[in-house]
Motif scaffolding. Structure first.
Motif, PDB file in Angstrom:
ATOM      1  N   HIS A  28     -24.268-115.972  36.745  1.00 12.69           N
ATOM      2  CA  HIS A  28     -24.748-115.238  35.556  1.00 12.69           C
ATOM      3  C   HIS A  28     -24.145-113.843  35.570  1.00 12.69           C
ATOM      4  O   HIS A  28     -24.667-112.944  36.236  1.00 12.69           O
ATOM      5  N   ASP A  30     -24.198-111.330  33.655  1.00  8.21           N
ATOM      6  CA  ASP A  30     -25.071-110.201  33.306  1.00  8.21           C
ATOM      7  C   ASP A  30     -25.975-109.823  34.469  1.00  8.21           C
ATOM      8  O   ASP A  30     -26.134-108.634  34.794  1.00  8.21           O
ATOM      9  N   ARG A  31     -26.552-110.828  35.096  1.00 11.51           N
ATOM     10  CA  ARG A  31     -27.469-110.550  36.203  1.00 11.51           C
ATOM     11  C   ARG A  31     -26.697-110.008  37.402  1.00 11.51           C
ATOM     12  O   ARG A  31     -27.190-109.157  38.146  1.00 11.51           O
ATOM     13  N   THR A  34     -25.980-106.397  36.767  1.00 15.13           N
ATOM     14  CA  THR A  34     -27.204-105.618  36.982  1.00 15.13           C
ATOM     15  C   THR A  34     -27.404-105.354  38.478  1.00 15.13           C
ATOM     16  O   THR A  34     -27.773-104.244  38.886  1.00 15.13           O
TER      17      THR A  34
END
Ligand SMILES: [Zn+2]
Length: 304
Positions: A28, A30-31, A34
């Motif tokens: 993922h 995006d994760r 982050t």
């Protein structure tokens, strides 16, 4: 210790990491971004492929700097407090495997690893294997084109044929044959004089662990064995073996050595093993170092 009780895995070097591998973050973007931007995120530092320890027995770490690129790093996992831990995939320095230690020459990695806390040694082992695998696999095994890190450093992808390649783990059986209250130790052809250990060999395609134990003992020492019992396993990051420790019940003790592989082998008693592990001067052999699962296997056999 009762002979039948299973060993505690945290007694074996390179096991017992406390990180959550967080594989759900790997796919993922995006994760993963982050996690990379998390102010608690850190990058563990290696010296070439050797560990870089702090005085507290931890691996040296640095915060993620503004000029560091996520694509050049692997996510090793999340600490118990959720802080992400990364490692750079770029090796600076030698990636040669360490030589087998002798009393005169102990490679740097063998001097440092015993100083690390067990969970840190485990973290180091996994990081070393992974970083080394990236360093040695820049091209696609299918089409020969360059490959690039993928899945947060837990895969490589071919830019041409899109094949995915995953870090390898090579199973190696390591075994103590037992006969009439003695065990068989051998001196591998690359071992320094006097150093003996449990015999070992790679598992071949189409073999079970038990079959590999029987074949290796037959090929290298001429010993036939009956029952084979699994004892424990150890990830061995030089570069990427998984050591599968087994006890094997020999059906006889007459040795016929394959001297190209094992120039010397001998049956040793409990007293002799005890003396070797204690480093006694008149011990009949030098015991394997404490980081090796063979050391643990000998202790297990003694019932320590
Ligand atoms: Zn390809």
């Amino acid at each position: 210790m009762n002979r039948s009780s299973m060993p505690r895995s945290d007694q074996i070097t390179f096991t017992g990491s406390t990180l959550d591998r967080a594989d759900q973050l790997r796919v993922h973007p995006d994760r993963l971004a982050t996690a990379w931007a998390d102010p608690r995120a850190c990058i563990i530092l290696l010296d070439g492929l050797d560990p870089l320890p702090t005085d507290e027995g931890e691996l040296a770490r640095t915060p993620v700097s503004a000029d560091a690129e996520l694509a050049d790093h692997a996510l090793l996992g999340l600490r118990e407090d959720g802080a992400p831990v990364f490692v750079s995939l770029h090796v600076t320095g030698s990636s040669e495997p360490p030589s087998i230690p002798s009393p005169e020459s102990i490679p740097k990695v063998w001097q440092i690893v015993p100083l690390l806390a067990p969970a840190e040694a485990a973290l180091y082992g996994g990081a070393r294997s992974l970083v080394d695998w990236h360093d040695r696999h820049p091209f696609c095994a299918r089409c020969g084109a360059p490959t690039y890190p993928a899945k947060a450093g837990w895969a490589r992808q071919c830019g041409t044929c899109q094949a995915e390649h995953f870090p390898r783990t090579d199973p190696v059986v390591i075994m103590l044959a037992e006969y009439e209250d003695k065990v068989l130790v051998g001196r591998g052809v690359r071992f320094p004089p006097g150093r003996f250990s449990a015999l070992a060999g790679f598992v071949e395609p189409g073999e079970s662990f038990e079959e590999a134990v029987r074949r290796e003992l037959w090929e290298e020492t001429g010993i036939r064995v009956g029952r084979v019992d699994y004892l424990a396993s150890q990830p061995w990051p030089f570069p990427s073996q998984l050591m599968i420790a087994c006890m094997a019940q020999a059906l006889g003790d007459a040795l016929t050595l394959d001297v190209e592989e094992v120039p010397e082998a001998m049956w040793v008693s409990r007293e002799q093993v005890r003396a070797a592990l204690a480093g006694e001067e008149d011990a009949p052999f030098l015991a394997p170092p404490s980081v090796a699962v063979a050391h643990y296997m000998l202790r297990y056999w003694l019932g320590d």
